[in-house]
Design a protein around this motif. Structure first.
Motif, short mmCIF file in Angstrom:
data_model
loop_
_atom_site.label_atom_id
_atom_site.label_comp_id
_atom_site.label_asym_id
_atom_site.label_seq_id
_atom_site.Cartn_x
_atom_site.Cartn_y
_atom_site.Cartn_z
N LYS A 161 59.74 43.49 8.94
CA LYS A 161 59.22 42.96 7.68
C LYS A 161 57.73 43.24 7.57
O LYS A 161 56.97 42.90 8.48
CB LYS A 161 59.43 41.45 7.63
N ASN A 162 57.31 43.85 6.47
CA ASN A 162 55.89 44.02 6.15
C ASN A 162 55.10 44.73 7.23
O ASN A 162 53.99 44.30 7.59
CB ASN A 162 55.25 42.65 5.82
N ALA A 163 55.64 45.80 7.76
CA ALA A 163 54.96 46.58 8.80
C ALA A 163 55.64 47.95 8.90
O ALA A 163 56.75 48.14 8.40
CB ALA A 163 55.06 45.85 10.14
N PRO A 164 54.97 48.89 9.57
CA PRO A 164 55.65 50.17 9.82
C PRO A 164 56.83 49.97 10.76
O PRO A 164 56.81 49.06 11.60
CB PRO A 164 54.56 51.03 10.50
N SER A 165 57.83 50.86 10.65
CA SER A 165 59.04 50.71 11.46
C SER A 165 58.75 50.61 12.95
O SER A 165 59.40 49.87 13.69
CB SER A 165 59.98 51.90 11.22
N TYR A 166 57.73 51.35 13.41
CA TYR A 166 57.49 51.38 14.87
C TYR A 166 57.04 50.04 15.44
O TYR A 166 57.04 49.86 16.65
CB TYR A 166 56.54 52.53 15.26
N SER A 167 56.66 49.08 14.56
CA SER A 167 56.37 47.73 15.05
C SER A 167 57.61 47.15 15.73
O SER A 167 57.51 46.26 16.57
CB SER A 167 55.99 46.80 13.91
N GLY A 168 58.77 47.65 15.34
CA GLY A 168 60.03 47.15 15.90
C GLY A 168 60.28 47.59 17.33
O GLY A 168 61.17 47.05 18.00
N ILE A 169 59.51 48.57 17.82
CA ILE A 169 59.67 48.94 19.24
C ILE A 169 58.35 48.73 20.00
O ILE A 169 58.02 49.44 20.94
CB ILE A 169 60.18 50.40 19.45
N GLY A 170 57.61 47.71 19.54
CA GLY A 170 56.44 47.29 20.31
C GLY A 170 55.17 48.09 20.06
O GLY A 170 54.17 47.86 20.71
N VAL A 171 55.19 49.03 19.09
CA VAL A 171 53.96 49.75 18.77
C VAL A 171 53.24 48.96 17.68
O VAL A 171 53.58 49.04 16.50
CB VAL A 171 54.24 51.20 18.30
N GLY A 172 52.29 48.13 18.10
CA GLY A 172 51.57 47.30 17.14
C GLY A 172 52.32 46.02 16.76
O GLY A 172 51.77 45.17 16.07
N GLY A 173 53.55 45.87 17.19
CA GLY A 173 54.30 44.64 16.91
C GLY A 173 54.57 43.91 18.22
O GLY A 173 54.36 44.47 19.29
N GLU A 174 55.03 42.67 18.10
CA GLU A 174 55.40 41.93 19.32
C GLU A 174 56.69 42.50 19.89
O GLU A 174 57.48 43.11 19.18
CB GLU A 174 55.60 40.45 19.00
N GLY A 175 56.91 42.26 21.16
CA GLY A 175 58.20 42.62 21.76
C GLY A 175 58.12 43.86 22.63
O GLY A 175 57.14 44.62 22.59
N SER A 176 59.17 44.04 23.39
CA SER A 176 59.21 45.11 24.38
C SER A 176 59.59 46.44 23.73
O SER A 176 59.92 46.50 22.55
CB SER A 176 60.23 44.76 25.47
N THR A 177 59.58 47.48 24.55
CA THR A 177 59.87 48.83 24.07
C THR A 177 61.12 49.39 24.74
O THR A 177 61.36 49.14 25.93
CB THR A 177 58.69 49.77 24.41
N THR A 178 61.88 50.12 23.96
CA THR A 178 62.93 50.97 24.52
C THR A 178 63.07 52.18 23.60
O THR A 178 62.68 52.12 22.43
CB THR A 178 64.28 50.26 24.60
N PHE A 179 63.62 53.26 24.12
CA PHE A 179 63.97 54.39 23.27
C PHE A 179 65.48 54.58 23.26
O PHE A 179 65.99 55.62 22.85
CB PHE A 179 63.18 55.64 23.69
#
Ligand code: NAD
Length: 472
Positions: A423-441
């Motif tokens: 919500k209200n952010a670039p998609s990559y916030s969803g994998i921890g780039v600039g958003g909260e939370g961990s990363t996976t590919f």
């Protein structure tokens, strides 16, 4: 230093390294001493991983976590980050070096470690029960051309923390990059006391080699990160499989959104690594009263608007096969490069091609993985959500919405059932780039693990002791 100068220097280093790599690889395989995880055939790669896993199983969780930190540290060395990011783009001809660096860095930094493996414990009058995340053993992981290094980095950390060894089956078009990375990681691991060959692959990846891997009884879990074909293949293998498949992430923008910010966020997300991430914005549905404003601000942030039907038609024909699928040679290419091919010259600042169309347009419905973003004006937010639902095709992968209306945000989240809803952010916030939370590919929608991490690659086992250790 100019970015282009850095890239030239790195390119030279790569050329030199490739020569060294070939020499050392040849000599290593000849005397079969230390090939740092790269083998002539699949059976050898699996046997070596199996031996490594048995040794790893004898070590503590803290040790596994230390090995994960060795991987993180190795990747985060600036020279290594540059090397693998430049090499991935050079070999696959997909994406942008600067964005690959961001993706590789975040894979190293934000893939969870041992904290992911929480024991479930219960005590009562009958004693104690614990349930722990335990290794599968050897995992076979099939990786895509679009995130060749990111997936290997993140999978390796998660799988080793989970107590597993992993045999990778990279896309043949990412062979050299995968070999370089796997040898780099094994070398660092061995130098830091890890078992040899925790991460392996074959020297010549191929569909035949992948099939051998899937059939080998020592491989106990299959993980496929790629398009629908390979996900279906692993799910039909008769083994436990994790499938991380395709998406076609829609964006909805309604009249309550901060349009200026939404425009920038959409361009940033959609053009990230030239749109190849499976989570990247692939089409926009905007309420028609705000469409022109949105396009105005998108153009201020690096989008180029195609405003006549001929250009749009030429673009579609250029990048699409007869069956509507993307032409491989345009996947992950720069917007500037694609525009040049239809006779339009633009500056380096242009990162994304946009055009207004309707929801039926082929470039709306097909996952293209190119910096091309159709914008579809619609009468109202409810229709925008319906269109987004259709364009996502039930992948349940990723969706994005720009709105301040909590009811509509909830409506879209609930209807599309995506693994990632931003919500209200670039998609990559969803994998921890600039958003909260961990990363996976490896975003496992079809099989439900979601944002994969160490626990996704583990079996839950229970241990019980009767009438003891209830100390209350
Ligand atoms: P792809 O499906 O062509 O290839 C993926 C991997 O599967 C490669 O290693 C390839 O060699 C292998 N493969 C494909 N068909 C095979 C077969 N019949 N037998 C054996 N091996 C086979 O995909 P790609 O172009 O490399 O990657 C892009 C696709 O992956 C997109 O659809 C994208 O959405 C998806 N993807 C999904 C995620 C996720 O986490 N869900 C992440 C990255 C990419």
């Amino acid at each position: 230093m100019e970015n282009s100068m850095i890239e030239d220097i790195v390119r030279q280093v790569i050329e030199d390294l490739k020569k060294d790599e070939e020499i050392s690889f040849e000599s290593q395989t000849k005397n079969s001493m230390n090939n740092y995880g790269v083998f002539d055939n699949m059976d050898e790669a699996i046997d070596a991983a199996d031996r490594a896993q048995k040794q790893l199983y004898e070590l503590s969780l803290d040790e596994r976590d230390r090995f994960a930190n060795v991987i993180r540290k190795t990747i985060l060395k600036e020279d290594n980050l540059n090397l693998m990011s430049v090499m991935a783009v050079e070999e696959t001809k997909i994406g942008r070096v600067s964005d690959k660096k961001i993706k590789n860095r975040v894979a190293a930094q934000k893939t969870p470690g041992k904290e992911d493996l929480k024991t479930n414990a219960l005590t009562g009058a009958n004693g104690l029960m614990i349930e722990e995340y335990c290794p599968f053993g050897v995992i076979g992981s099939i990786t895509p051309t679009t995130n060749p290094t990111e997936t290997i980095i993140s999978n390796s950390i998660s799988m080793i923390v989970g107590g597993n060894a992993v045999v990778f089956s990279p896309h043949p078009r990412a062979k050299k990059t995968s070999i370089l990375l796997i040898q780099m990681l094994n070398k660092a691991l061995v130098e830091n006391g890890a078992p040899e060959n925790l991460i392996t692959m074959v020297k010549e990846p191929s569909i035949e080699a992948t099939n051998e891997m899937m059939k080998n009884p020592k491989v106990r879990l299959l993980v496929a990160t790629g398009g629908p074909g390979i996900v279906k293949t692993v799910l039909s293998s008769g083994k436990k499989a994790i499938g991380a498949g395709a998406g076609n992430p829609p964006v909805v923008v309604d009249e309550t959104a901060d349009i200026k910010k939404a425009a920038k966020d959409i361009v940033d997300g959609s053009s990230f690594d030239n749109n190849v991430p499976c989570i990247a914005e692939k089409e926009v549905f905007v309420v028609e009263t705000k469409a022109d404003d949105l396009i105005y601000y998108m153009r201020q942030n690096g989008a180029y608007l195609l405003d006549n039907e001929t250009d749009i038609k030429n673009l579609d024909e250029l990048v699409s096969q007869e069956n509507g699928k993307p032409k491989t040679e345009f996947v992950g290419k720069d917007a500037k490069y694609i525009l040049e091919k239809i006779g339009i010259e633009v500056s380096e600042d242009i990162r994304l091609i946009i055009f207004k169309t309707n929801k039926y347009h082929h470039l709306v419905q097909e996952e293209m993985m190119m910096p091309i973003l159709p914008v579809v004006p619609v009468p109202n937010v409810d229709e925008a959500i319906e269109c987004a639902h259709e364009a996502e095709h039930g992948n349940r992968h990723t969706a994005i919405m720009h709105s301040k209306n909590v009811d509509k945000l909830s409506k879209m989240a609930k209807l599309l059932e995506c693994t990632i809803f931003v919500k209200n952010a670039p998609s990559y916030s969803g994998i921890g780039v600039g958003g909260e939370g961990s990363t996976t590919f490896t975003i496992a929608g079809p099989t439900g693990e979601g944002i994969t991490s160490a626990k996704s690659f583990c079996r839950i086992r229970r241990c019980v002791i009767k009438d003891s250790f209830n100390i209350r």
